[in-house]
Design a protein around this motif. Sequence first.
Motif, short mmCIF file in Angstrom:
data_model
loop_
_atom_site.label_atom_id
_atom_site.label_comp_id
_atom_site.label_asym_id
_atom_site.label_seq_id
_atom_site.Cartn_x
_atom_site.Cartn_y
_atom_site.Cartn_z
N GLN A 127 0.86 -1.19 0.00
CA GLN A 127 0.00 0.00 0.00
C GLN A 127 0.89 1.24 0.00
O GLN A 127 1.47 1.60 1.03
N PRO A 128 1.03 1.92 -1.17
CA PRO A 128 1.85 3.13 -1.23
C PRO A 128 1.36 4.19 -0.24
O PRO A 128 0.16 4.32 -0.01
N VAL A 129 2.30 4.93 0.33
CA VAL A 129 1.98 5.97 1.31
C VAL A 129 1.72 7.30 0.62
O VAL A 129 0.75 7.99 0.94
N THR A 130 2.57 7.69 -0.32
CA THR A 130 2.39 8.92 -1.10
C THR A 130 2.80 8.65 -2.53
O THR A 130 3.34 7.59 -2.85
N GLY A 131 2.59 9.66 -3.38
CA GLY A 131 3.04 9.53 -4.76
C GLY A 131 4.54 9.63 -4.92
O GLY A 131 5.08 9.24 -5.95
N ALA A 132 5.23 10.18 -3.93
CA ALA A 132 6.67 10.41 -4.04
C ALA A 132 7.49 9.20 -3.63
O ALA A 132 8.45 8.83 -4.31
N LEU A 133 7.14 8.59 -2.52
CA LEU A 133 7.90 7.45 -2.01
C LEU A 133 7.15 6.84 -0.83
O LEU A 133 6.21 7.43 -0.29
#
Length: 289
Positions: free
Chosen positions: A12-18
């Motif tokens: 589950q990605p936390v943000t679009g950046a990293l």
Amino acid sequence: MTVSASTLFDVQPVTGALGARIFGVDLENLTDEGFAELHRLLLQHLVIFLPGQTGLSPQAHIGFAARLGDVELHPYLPRLEGHPEIVVIDSEAGGKVDIWHTDMTFHDHPPLASILQIVTCPPSGGDTIWTNQYLAYEQLSTPMRELLDGLTAVHMIRIGTEFSSRAEHPVVRVHPETGRRSLYVNRLFTSHIPQLTRNESDALLDFLFTFAEQPQFMCRYAWNEGDIAVWDNRVTMHYAVNDYDRPRRGQRVTVLADTPTGNPPRWPHYQAPPGQRYWPTRVNAVENY
């Protein structure tokens, strides 16, 4: 950031950046296949979070780190009794580093990665923030990138009143596994750019620090006890938010790496004209650690 699915874990990605939370990981019984998948996800997301690892043994913590590379024995910070590979970071004993930094860039061979488990955390506050230094470099203008690709920076640490370690690295480093370029300077340890005058170096570093600390390059993680973060120290900075007054304690294992590489410097170190004093070191960038 392009996201690819995992066949082993729930990602589950936390943000679009990293950043990504990884569910379904058992570090006590991690298979070679599971480790290879975590390594892939680390290279993709730069920092991965493994929630709910309460009860992780020191042996499993160290063993996971050792699969990434040689485990470091930190020369300055306190260690877990009986396990010198594990550094104890205790807020009640000065373990608050609320300055943007990349770990131990003052060494010739800064760490590859860190594996931090929070074992005690306050009911609120005490988050950690990371930045994506690939994006910080890639979103600079072409002329600025070309300038930075030809520069180096000196990194230092001061223990008490003495400068105890010093290293010179490319301002832009090339990741040894992905081949991508990233910005490689930080507020805590980067002293100066030796090819420039003091005023030029200060102005350029101040710009780069501020640019890299923009929200679009960040992810922020709110800890629960037992959570683990693994970050690629070659391409991230981090910041421990100091907004709490209850104990916060973590245990960290650090993995050693090779020498940062990038383009060779295009100019020699600046030499002051005869009679002109030159003080390159940024005193406020070299703090007790």
